[in-house]
Scaffold this motif. Structure first.
Motif, PDB file in Angstrom:
ATOM      1  N   PRO A 168     -17.893  -1.851   5.602  1.00  0.00           N
ATOM      2  CA  PRO A 168     -17.418  -0.870   5.922  1.00  0.00           C
ATOM      3  C   PRO A 168     -18.736   0.172   7.026  1.00  0.00           C
ATOM      4  N   TRP A 169     -17.857   0.941   7.785  1.00  0.00           N
ATOM      5  CA  TRP A 169     -19.101   1.794   8.792  1.00  0.00           C
ATOM      6  C   TRP A 169     -18.775   3.691   7.751  1.00  0.00           C
ATOM      7  N   ILE A 170     -18.882   3.547   7.088  1.00  0.00           N
ATOM      8  CA  ILE A 170     -18.668   4.914   6.012  1.00  0.00           C
ATOM      9  C   ILE A 170     -20.614   4.472   5.502  1.00  0.00           C
ATOM     10  N   ASN A 171     -21.242   3.114   5.266  1.00  0.00           N
ATOM     11  CA  ASN A 171     -22.121   2.695   5.312  1.00  0.00           C
ATOM     12  C   ASN A 171     -22.610   1.558   6.265  1.00  0.00           C
ATOM     13  N   ARG A 172     -24.033   1.084   6.692  1.00  0.00           N
ATOM     14  CA  ARG A 172     -24.512  -0.039   6.958  1.00  0.00           C
ATOM     15  C   ARG A 172     -24.407  -1.475   6.069  1.00  0.00           C
ATOM     16  N   PHE A 173     -24.253  -2.121   7.290  1.00  0.00           N
ATOM     17  CA  PHE A 173     -23.726  -3.207   6.958  1.00  0.00           C
ATOM     18  C   PHE A 173     -24.459  -4.311   5.695  1.00  0.00           C
ATOM     19  N   TYR A 174     -25.958  -3.938   5.939  1.00  0.00           N
ATOM     20  CA  TYR A 174     -27.030  -4.527   4.925  1.00  0.00           C
ATOM     21  C   TYR A 174     -26.850  -4.643   3.129  1.00  0.00           C
ATOM     22  N   ILE A 175     -26.040  -3.588   3.126  1.00  0.00           N
ATOM     23  CA  ILE A 175     -25.398  -3.998   1.564  1.00  0.00           C
ATOM     24  C   ILE A 175     -25.027  -5.552   1.590  1.00  0.00           C
ATOM     25  N   LEU A 176     -24.956  -6.151   2.374  1.00  0.00           N
ATOM     26  CA  LEU A 176     -24.611  -7.661   2.099  1.00  0.00           C
ATOM     27  C   LEU A 176     -26.174  -8.558   1.823  1.00  0.00           C
ATOM     28  N   CYS A 227     -13.959  -2.934   1.252  1.00  0.00           N
ATOM     29  CA  CYS A 227     -13.810  -1.078   0.905  1.00  0.00           C
ATOM     30  C   CYS A 227     -12.762  -0.804   2.212  1.00  0.00           C
ATOM     31  N   VAL A 228     -13.327   0.375   2.349  1.00  0.00           N
ATOM     32  CA  VAL A 228     -12.281   0.650   4.131  1.00  0.00           C
ATOM     33  C   VAL A 228     -12.403  -0.406   4.956  1.00  0.00           C
ATOM     34  N   ALA A 229     -12.982  -1.202   5.492  1.00  0.00           N
ATOM     35  CA  ALA A 229     -12.883  -2.185   5.704  1.00  0.00           C
ATOM     36  C   ALA A 229     -12.327  -3.189   5.871  1.00  0.00           C
ATOM     37  N   GLY A 230     -11.979  -3.127   4.190  1.00  0.00           N
ATOM     38  CA  GLY A 230     -10.750  -3.644   3.668  1.00  0.00           C
ATOM     39  C   GLY A 230      -9.857  -3.960   4.221  1.00  0.00           C
ATOM     40  N   THR A 231      -9.037  -2.266   3.678  1.00  0.00           N
ATOM     41  CA  THR A 231      -7.937  -1.839   4.292  1.00  0.00           C
ATOM     42  C   THR A 231      -7.822  -1.537   5.616  1.00  0.00           C
ATOM     43  N   THR A 232      -8.424  -1.850   6.754  1.00  0.00           N
ATOM     44  CA  THR A 232      -8.489  -1.743   7.699  1.00  0.00           C
ATOM     45  C   THR A 232      -8.108  -3.653   7.991  1.00  0.00           C
ATOM     46  N   LEU A 242      -3.705  -7.555   9.927  1.00  0.00           N
ATOM     47  CA  LEU A 242      -2.973  -8.386   9.091  1.00  0.00           C
ATOM     48  C   LEU A 242      -1.715  -8.417   9.504  1.00  0.00           C
ATOM     49  N   ALA A 243      -1.629  -7.044   9.108  1.00  0.00           N
ATOM     50  CA  ALA A 243       0.291  -6.551   9.225  1.00  0.00           C
ATOM     51  C   ALA A 243       0.084  -6.959  10.695  1.00  0.00           C
ATOM     52  N   LEU A 244      -0.604  -6.346  11.804  1.00  0.00           N
ATOM     53  CA  LEU A 244      -0.671  -6.115  13.065  1.00  0.00           C
ATOM     54  C   LEU A 244      -0.133  -7.337  13.701  1.00  0.00           C
ATOM     55  N   LEU A 245      -0.938  -8.392  13.362  1.00  0.00           N
ATOM     56  CA  LEU A 245      -0.733  -9.655  13.843  1.00  0.00           C
ATOM     57  C   LEU A 245       0.017 -10.972  13.154  1.00  0.00           C
ATOM     58  N   HIS A 246       0.560 -10.172  12.306  1.00  0.00           N
ATOM     59  CA  HIS A 246       1.925 -11.317  12.144  1.00  0.00           C
ATOM     60  C   HIS A 246       3.257 -10.300  12.536  1.00  0.00           C
ATOM     61  N   ARG A 247       3.313  -8.840  13.164  1.00  0.00           N
ATOM     62  CA  ARG A 247       3.789  -8.358  13.564  1.00  0.00           C
ATOM     63  C   ARG A 247       4.026  -9.061  14.881  1.00  0.00           C
ATOM     64  N   ARG A 248       3.060  -9.122  15.242  1.00  0.00           N
ATOM     65  CA  ARG A 248       2.883  -9.987  16.762  1.00  0.00           C
ATOM     66  C   ARG A 248       3.122 -11.644  17.170  1.00  0.00           C
ATOM     67  N   GLY A 249       2.768 -12.405  15.729  1.00  0.00           N
ATOM     68  CA  GLY A 249       2.870 -13.115  15.863  1.00  0.00           C
ATOM     69  C   GLY A 249       1.918 -14.404  16.108  1.00  0.00           C
ATOM     70  N   ASP A 250       0.749 -13.562  16.312  1.00  0.00           N
ATOM     71  CA  ASP A 250      -0.892 -13.939  15.738  1.00  0.00           C
ATOM     72  C   ASP A 250      -1.375 -14.309  14.750  1.00  0.00           C
ATOM     73  N   GLN A 251      -0.973 -14.407  13.383  1.00  0.00           N
ATOM     74  CA  GLN A 251      -0.758 -14.253  12.370  1.00  0.00           C
ATOM     75  C   GLN A 251      -1.850 -15.507  12.104  1.00  0.00           C
ATOM     76  N   ALA A 272      -7.768 -14.912   3.690  1.00  0.00           N
ATOM     77  CA  ALA A 272      -8.457 -13.205   3.764  1.00  0.00           C
ATOM     78  C   ALA A 272      -8.943 -12.871   2.715  1.00  0.00           C
ATOM     79  N   THR A 273     -10.548 -11.675   2.409  1.00  0.00           N
ATOM     80  CA  THR A 273     -10.644 -12.033   1.609  1.00  0.00           C
ATOM     81  C   THR A 273     -11.017  -9.944   1.258  1.00  0.00           C
ATOM     82  N   PHE A 274     -10.949  -9.251   0.604  1.00  0.00           N
ATOM     83  CA  PHE A 274     -10.791  -8.245  -0.098  1.00  0.00           C
ATOM     84  C   PHE A 274     -12.421  -8.427  -0.937  1.00  0.00           C
ATOM     85  N   PHE A 275     -13.270  -7.551  -0.599  1.00  0.00           N
ATOM     86  CA  PHE A 275     -13.871  -6.537  -1.087  1.00  0.00           C
ATOM     87  C   PHE A 275     -13.899  -5.313  -1.448  1.00  0.00           C
TER      88      PHE A 275
END
Length: 621
Positions: free
Chosen positions: A282-290, A355-360, A365-374, A380-383
């Motif tokens: 998430p860009w709400i926080n720094r990546f180094y939580i991971l 988090c918010v990057a998972g929402t995004t 994924l929806a955009l890639l599927h609509r364009r045939g680039d899925q 995909a993994t969602f935290f």
């Protein structure tokens, strides 16, 4: 108390009154009726003068260099909040008042029955004193040692309980307004805890007498330092340095745009999975939580499992990002995916969205599927990520028109200062993340701990104003992401119902930011196979739970279930971390392996890179 002797209520308040006279009225008589010595009077006068001088110095600084503080830090906002709350509550109802008085008298009698008078006429607790209500804020034995403090905190807990019940019983409230009033009630009552006031807190009073007021001087230093930085401190920030003792997994920045840097981590195995992994934090926080430290790092652990790991490090927003919107973050995710595919010459990647990057990521994924680039994303993994915000929890209290207007007013330079978001998240757990530190660091004058997770929590990032407003309005408030083609990204309507990508979904059992019930709802919208895991703990510790720690647990249910309640009812509990289950699932999506050579080792011969991990962007404020 049935013992003969002096009036118990007089005795009951005598001790705290004496303490108050000693501390705040040094010219009065001491507890035994003997005047304070000249030395004591001088000392307490100096303490009071020092505190006053420190506060006046801060006020002078503010006049010379005025700053627009966040409304969360402005006392007038808190006063207005309390007044608005009071006007909504039925506290003036005579029937309510009479019931409160009657129950209050009964409570006082119940508490007083736990105490007896000693030979000196002073009240003391019986050997097995049991008070009606318990709360960890009042766990210290000093809250029970004297009936004055017992009555103070028991009355507070009683009133907080009854006020919360009033909200539940109030008529004519819509569900969202009732939830908002519940949140406000909890916020007000948490602030009103007697633990937060020196004269009402026996632990603070005793510490003050023991240190002769030095705790208050040190606490004032902490308070003024936080006011100057516009943010509540949770830890000793000087104890941590990026790339030295946090965010230390070796790697290189291999790609950079004005919005993000892409880090590739160095392999630690001779062979790696052919399909690489890209993590969108998430860009709400720094990546180094991971990547907090080697023992807690999800990145280091994944690399050790033979995964080629890429991490996106988002840039903290500034005035140059005033026109950045959600579409830009979706395009950035696709850009990172395409860059990795080209760099390693692979057809697809595994992706994680937190988090918010998972929402995004769901929108990506929806955009890639609509364009045939899925096929660009193999899995995909969602935290702890939400895509359906119908049950999004307490954050829904911050998305009405008034709150959105305030956010817009605070973002005149095109970005929202990250301290505002930090204060909002702290409010969601006010007792733990605000008032606990007020007591420990401002009143008791204790030193800050060196705790990496708390350091990360306070290492805030700024948010692009247009994106933030769009996100709160379209997703949190209006929940448009789950409506087919209701939103367009990059001029393309998106439909989550098109997504067939194999998906692993992790939710936190005690998550207060992305409630498990809300995360679960991704199953109502994606078409592809989904594995759901419910992890112990919350939004952070539920994710950052390395196997070697042997902490918490997770639940799986392989049966056919349609609700989270059904999942829980038939779930099998597994001790420890869910990470091994995830890596097993990931390998099942693609078992091919390749040698960790060439560009699988970033910065090797002939491979031009930008800089060492963790890169510049994570260090910018």
């Amino acid at each position: 108390m049935t013992d003969d002797g002096p009036d118990p209520f007089t005795n009951m308040f005598e001790a705290p009154a004496k303490l108050a006279r000693t501390l705040f009225a040094p010219l009065a008589e001491a507890t035994a009726g003997t005047p304070l010595s000249t030395e004591d009077m001088r000392h307490w006068t100096e303490v009071g003068a020092k505190l006053q001088g420190m506060w006046l110095q801060y006020q002078t600084e503010q006049l010379a260099d005025p700053q627009t503080l966040a409304p969360w830090f402005d006392p007038t906002r808190w006063m207005q909040l309390a007044q608005d709350w009071y006007r909504q509550m039925p506290l003036a109802d005579p029937a309510q008042q009479q019931a409160l008085v009657q129950d209050g008298v009964a409570l006082w009698q119940q508490v007083m029955n736990q105490y007896t008078l000693g030979p000196d006429g002073q009240p003391g607790a019986k050997d097995e004193a049991e008070l009606p209500r318990r709360d960890r804020r009042f766990a210290d034995p000093r809250w029970r040692a004297h009936p004055a403090y017992a009555l103070i905190h028991q009355t507070y807990l009683f009133l907080a309980e009854r006020v919360a019940e009033m909200v539940d019983r109030m008529e004519g409230l819509s569900d969202d307004k009732r939830e908002q009033l519940r949140f406000t009630t909890r916020t007000v009552t948490e602030a009103a805890s007697p633990a937060n006031f020196p004269l009402l807190n026996p632990v603070v009073m005793e510490r003050t007498l023991e240190t002769r007021g030095e705790n208050l001087v040190k606490g004032m230093e902490h308070l003024l330092a936080d006011l100057r930085r516009g943010q509540l401190s949770h830890t000793d920030a000087s104890a941590f340095t990026l790339g030295v003792n946090i965010a230390v997994t070796p790697g290189k920045v291999v790609h950079e745009t004005p919005l993000y840097q892409l880090i590739q981590y160095s392999p630690s195995t001779e062979e790696v999975m052919e399909t690489p992994l890209v993590i969108f934090p998430p860009w709400i926080n720094r990546f180094y939580i991971l990547d907090l430290n080697p023992k807690k790092s999800f990145v280091k652990w994944a690399v050790a499992q033979g995964v080629t790991v890429f991490m996106v490090s988002w840039k903290s927003a500034d005035a140059t990002m005033r026109d950045v919107v959600w579409d830009d973050y979706v395009r950035a995710q696709i850009d990172a995916i395409d860059h990795i595919r080209a760099r390693l010459d692979v057809p697809s990647v595994h992706a994680i969205g937190y988090c918010v990057a998972g929402t995004t990521l769901a929108a990506t994924l929806a955009l890639l599927h609509r364009r045939g680039d899925q096929d660009k994303v193999k899995s995909a993994t969602f935290f702890t990520a939400q895509i359906d915000f119908e049950k999004a929890g307490d954050l829904l209290n911050f998305v009405d028109d008034g709150q959105l207007g305030m956010v817009k007013a605070l973002s005149a330079d095109g970005y929202l200062d990250g301290r505002y978001m930090a204060a909002t998240f702290n409010l969601l757990r006010g007792t733990d993340l605000i008032w606990n530190y007020v007591v420990n660091n401002y009143l008791l004058g204790e030193d800050y701990p060196a705790f990496d997770l708390l350091h990360w929590n306070g290492d805030v990032t700024n948010l692009p104003a247009k994106w933030h407003e769009q996100y709160l309005r379209d997703l949190y408030r209006d929940n448009r992401l789950v409506e087919a083609d209701a939103l367009s990204v990059d001029n393309t309507p998106i439909d989550l119902g098109l997504v067939e990508t194999p998906t692993y979904v992790q939710a936190g059992k005690e998550d207060h930011i992305a409630p498990a019930e809300s995360v679960w709802k991704i199953r109502d919208h994606f078409k592809g196979p989904i594995k759901f895991v419910l992890a112990g703990s919350g939004h952070i510790a539920g994710v950052v739970n390395p196997p070697d720690a042997n902490k918490y647990q997770y639940w799986l249910n392989d049966g056919e279930v349609h609700t989270l309640a059904q999942f829980r009812e038939g779930a099998v509990e597994h001790p420890g971390s869910w990470w091994p289950d995830w890596i097993e699932w990931l390998r099942a999506q693609d078992g091919a392996r390749v040698s960790a050579t060439g560009k699988r080792k970033p910065g090797g011969k002939g491979d031009r890179t930008i800089e060492d991990a963790p890169g510049r962007y994570v260090a910018t404020r």
